[in-house]
Design an enzyme around this catalytic site. Sequence first.
Site, PDB file in Angstrom:
ATOM      1  N   LYS A 105      83.824  53.997  44.553  1.00  0.00           N
ATOM      2  CA  LYS A 105      84.449  53.803  43.337  1.00  0.00           C
ATOM      3  C   LYS A 105      82.982  53.449  42.870  1.00  0.00           C
ATOM      4  O   LYS A 105      83.581  54.008  41.655  1.00  0.00           O
ATOM      5  CB  LYS A 105      86.123  53.327  43.009  1.00  0.00           C
ATOM      6  CG  LYS A 105      85.520  51.537  44.142  1.00  0.00           C
ATOM      7  CD  LYS A 105      85.988  51.449  45.529  1.00  0.00           C
ATOM      8  CE  LYS A 105      86.602  52.173  46.436  1.00  0.00           C
ATOM      9  NZ  LYS A 105      86.461  52.096  48.106  1.00  0.00           N
ATOM     10  N   GLU A 129      88.883  61.834  45.892  1.00  0.00           N
ATOM     11  CA  GLU A 129      89.850  61.168  46.532  1.00  0.00           C
ATOM     12  C   GLU A 129      90.245  60.532  46.354  1.00  0.00           C
ATOM     13  O   GLU A 129      90.680  59.351  46.337  1.00  0.00           O
ATOM     14  CB  GLU A 129      91.357  63.186  46.714  1.00  0.00           C
ATOM     15  CG  GLU A 129      92.131  62.288  47.136  1.00  0.00           C
ATOM     16  CD  GLU A 129      93.261  62.614  45.428  1.00  0.00           C
ATOM     17  OE1 GLU A 129      92.962  63.323  45.190  1.00  0.00           O
ATOM     18  OE2 GLU A 129      93.603  61.218  45.073  1.00  0.00           O
ATOM     19  N   LYS A 207      88.082  51.499  39.550  1.00  0.00           N
ATOM     20  CA  LYS A 207      89.440  52.381  39.896  1.00  0.00           C
ATOM     21  C   LYS A 207      90.362  52.740  39.138  1.00  0.00           C
ATOM     22  O   LYS A 207      90.155  53.998  38.210  1.00  0.00           O
ATOM     23  CB  LYS A 207      90.928  52.374  41.131  1.00  0.00           C
ATOM     24  CG  LYS A 207      89.735  52.911  42.334  1.00  0.00           C
ATOM     25  CD  LYS A 207      91.152  51.592  43.726  1.00  0.00           C
ATOM     26  CE  LYS A 207      89.801  51.247  44.812  1.00  0.00           C
ATOM     27  NZ  LYS A 207      91.281  49.777  45.380  1.00  0.00           N
TER      28      LYS A 207
HETATM   29  N1  HSE Z   1      88.662  46.670  48.871  1.00  0.00           N
HETATM   30  C1  HSE Z   1      90.022  47.976  48.571  1.00  0.00           C
HETATM   31  C2  HSE Z   1      91.335  47.488  48.906  1.00  0.00           C
HETATM   32  C3  HSE Z   1      90.230  49.010  49.389  1.00  0.00           C
HETATM   33  O1  HSE Z   1      91.540  45.958  49.481  1.00  0.00           O
HETATM   34  O2  HSE Z   1      91.947  47.630  48.349  1.00  0.00           O
HETATM   35  C4  HSE Z   1      88.476  49.684  49.145  1.00  0.00           C
HETATM   36  O3  HSE Z   1      89.045  50.300  47.536  1.00  0.00           O
END
Ligand code: HSE
Length: 430
Positions: A105, A129, A207
Amino acid sequence: MKKVGVAILGLGVVGGGTYKILEEHKEFYKKAHGLDITVENVLELRKERALELGISESKIASNMAEICSNPDVDIVIEVMGGVEPAKTFVLAALNAGKSVVTSNKELFCKYSHELEKAARKKNCGLYYEASCVGGVPVIRALLDNLQGNKITSMMGIINGTTNYILTKMSAANGGVSYADVLKEAQSLGYAEANPTADVEGYDASYKLSILSSLAFHTKIPFSKVYREGITNVAAEDIVYGKQLGYVLKLLAIGKNTDKGIEVRVHPTLIKSSHPLASVNDSYNAVYITGDAVEDVMLYGRGAGALPTGSAIVGDVIYCAKQNQNYQYSTFNNTEEADPSTKFIDNFKSAYYIRMTAVDRTGVLSKVSAVFARYGISVAQMIQEGDGNSGEVPLIFVTHETKENNVKKAIADINSTNDIATVKSFIRVVE
Ligand code: HSE
C-alpha cells in the site's frame, strides 16, 4: 491449458500464505480456470523461509535480474512491503515485460503514477487488490462493479491492528488503557514491534489515498489525507461515548461533494446502530455510497496470510486471463492531484467534546455562550456530580458544524479563566 509462471518477492507472512494457496489449489485452478500456475522463482534473503515452505533451492533466485531474465516467469508478486527495494524490483519486473501483483500500500499510494506508466509502456498488468483491506475485494468492486455510480462517500475500518485495540478497550469498559492493550496486541502478534504505521494512522491513510482516488476518479495524494492515529485515545472517552450511544473506531472517511473532496483518517465515535459499529477485532469493512447503488458494505479479514494471499492469487488469475487488455486507473494517474480538484480542509462533522469544570452555578451558561458565539448547537450532554463534587466531567455532543468553529470554541474555553478545561474532542458520525 495456459501455463502461468510466477515469482514471489518476499516470503514473510503474506508471501508464505500466497505460496501455500497456489500450491494447494494447483489442480483446482487447472480445472476451474484452465490455468496451470507454477511458482518458478522466489526472492527471499532468509533462505530458510523458502526451505521451510518446501521450495527447492533451484527456485531461490539470488537477485532480481535472475527473475527478470527468466522466460518462464510471467507475473511477479511483490509482497515485501515498504518503498525500497520494492519499488526498484517492481519497476525492473515491469521493464522486463512481466506483469506485477502487489500488496504494497505504501509503494502503490506514493508511486502508482510511476508504476502505472512503466506498466502501460510495456503493456503489462499491474494489480493491487491486496494493497487495501486484505481479503476484502474492494479495489475490483471500485474498478469494475461500481463504475456506473458517482460515488459520494466511503467510510471504512481499514486497519486491523487499531480495530483490535479499540475493540478490546471498549470491551474492558475503561478498565484498560491504550498502552496496556497495545502490549497485549504485540504479545499476540497482532501489532508489530514498531506499531507506528498502524497506530498513527499511516497504514489507513495509504489505503484511503488509493481507495478514494479510485472512487472519485482523481488522484488523491497521501499528503491530502488528514491523519490522526489512536495513540491519544482515552479509555473514558470510549465509556462516555458508549453512554451516549456511540462506538469508538479509527475511521477512514472520503467524501466527494459539489464543494470538493475531503479525505481523513481519525478516531471517530460512530452511532452504535451503524453497520460499521459492529465491525470488531481485526475485521475490516468499507461502507460505500453510490448515487445509483445506494449503500454497499464489504466486510472481512483485512490482514493475515491467507486472506491477503486470497486477494493476491485472485489478481494472478485475473491477470493471467487478460490477454493483454489490462485495466489501469480510471483517471489521469499523476503524482499530484489534478489542479481542478478542490479539497475541503474545514469539513463539517458532529463533535464529542469532553471537558472538566468546577461544579457550580453559571459554568454551563458560560460554555453555552462560547458555543453560541461560533454557531455550535448541542445535541446531547452528560453532567456528572452532585453539586459538591469539585471538578466534574461535562460531555457534549454537538450537531453538525464546521471543524474550525469547534477548534475556535475550544481555544476560547481553554483560554478563559473560570469556565472549564477541554480534555478531548472526537468527530462523530451518526
Ligand atoms: N497492518 C495492517 C493492519 C495490515 O493491521 O490492518 C496490512 O495493511
